[in-house]
Design an enzyme around this catalytic site. Structure first.
Site, PDB file in Angstrom:
ATOM      1  N   GLY A  58       0.962  -3.936   6.806  1.00 51.41           N
ATOM      2  CA  GLY A  58       1.562  -3.693   7.888  1.00 51.41           C
ATOM      3  C   GLY A  58       2.800  -4.606   7.782  1.00 51.41           C
ATOM      4  N   ASP A  78      -1.970   4.663   5.117  1.00 52.53           N
ATOM      5  CA  ASP A  78      -2.670   3.995   3.870  1.00 52.53           C
ATOM      6  C   ASP A  78      -4.100   4.439   3.816  1.00 52.53           C
ATOM      7  OD1 ASP A  78      -1.750   1.155   2.147  1.00 52.53           O
ATOM      8  OD2 ASP A  78      -3.972   1.575   2.456  1.00 52.53           O
ATOM      9  N   ASP A  96      -5.172   9.493   2.787  1.00 55.51           N
ATOM     10  CA  ASP A  96      -4.471   9.344   1.310  1.00 55.51           C
ATOM     11  C   ASP A  96      -3.037  10.068   1.597  1.00 55.51           C
ATOM     12  OD1 ASP A  96      -3.845  10.115  -1.289  1.00 55.51           O
ATOM     13  OD2 ASP A  96      -5.795  10.454  -2.026  1.00 55.51           O
ATOM     14  N   ASP A 118       5.504   1.419  -0.901  1.00 58.11           N
ATOM     15  CA  ASP A 118       5.302  -0.118  -1.474  1.00 58.11           C
ATOM     16  C   ASP A 118       3.989   0.127  -2.337  1.00 58.11           C
ATOM     17  OD1 ASP A 118       6.198  -2.501  -2.106  1.00 58.11           O
ATOM     18  OD2 ASP A 118       4.847  -3.623  -1.066  1.00 58.11           O
ATOM     19  N   LYS A 158       8.657   1.503  -4.795  1.00 59.55           N
ATOM     20  CA  LYS A 158       8.169   0.849  -5.767  1.00 59.55           C
ATOM     21  C   LYS A 158       7.820   1.378  -6.894  1.00 59.55           C
ATOM     22  CE  LYS A 158       4.634  -2.096  -5.289  1.00 59.55           C
ATOM     23  NZ  LYS A 158       3.909  -3.280  -4.650  1.00 59.55           N
TER      24      LYS A 158
END
Length: 222
Positions: A58, A78, A96, A118, A158
């Site tokens: 978070g 998440d 998911d 991320d 990312k």
């Protein structure tokens, strides 16, 4: 699939960024990476409607809501439940991200100004597995962004740099007005971690990836 380990990662207990995050009461050291990226690319401003993929624990939502304010809608998804307290305009969903019903998701929350990711795989130490899995997660995030962003919206995700890195950057450049790769200053030297930022979703991308609504329910808030 998993996200960064945050303050529960024993290997990072003496990391200066970890200690700073703990001292400043943030959920993870990754908050400073988003802060650095945001200062460089100016992604978040007051009112930014935001989707955070792989949002646990978070920390990115903590930073983003400080910048976007309480009038904006922020959504995090998440596999793990976010346990920290967040303002009422921040919605966290356990699910998911690769199975999101994007049609219903957009109907519920509207289109976003920014999609963040991320996400990272549960690393094995085998780069022949970890890197392709990270690349696949990146592509999933890119497709979600292409379907859920407003025209002109932004994207940041990312990825572990590997053989497909140039292709991934090119794909972002083809879908956005600008595409850039960025490595954060406090990234560990041995890490292959990179971020790719897309600014200004093209109208042709939005049309090509427009989501459809089916009968599957949207995930519930945690």
């Amino acid at each position: 699939m998993a996200t960064r380990k945050g303050l529960g990662d024993k290997r990072a207990r003496h990391d200066p960024a970890y200690l700073r995050a703990k001292r400043e009461q943030y959920a993870g050291r990754a908050i400073y990476k988003l802060e650095e990226i945001d200062k460089r690319f100016r992604l978040i401003k007051p009112g930014t409607q935001l989707l955070d993929l792989g949002c646990w624990p978070g920390a990115w939502l903590q930073y983003a809501v400080q910048k976007a304010g309480t009038e904006a809608t922020l959504v995090g998804v998440d596999l793990k439940a976010v346990e920290i307290a967040l303002p009422a305009n921040v919605h966290t969903i356990v699910g998911d991200v690769t199975k999101l019903n994007l049609g219903r998701f957009v109907d519920r929350f509207g289109r976003f100004d920014l999609v963040l990711s991320d996400m990272a795989p549960n690393t094995t130490g085998n780069k022949d597995f970890d890197i392709p899995t990270s690349e696949d997660l990146f592509l999933s995030a890119l497709d979600i962004a292409s379907a859920s962003l407003r025209i002109g919206g932004h994207f940041c995700a990312k990825v572990f740099q590997g053989g497909r890195f140039a292709d991934l950057l090119h794909e972002v450049e083809s879908r956005f007005q600008q595409g850039r790769a960025y490595r954060c200053e406090n990234t560990r030297k041995a890490s292959r971690e990179q971020y790719i930022i897309g600014r200004g979703l093209k109208a042709t991308t939005a049309r090509a990836h427009a989501p459809t609504t089916d009968t599957d329910p949207a995930p519930a808030d945690d």
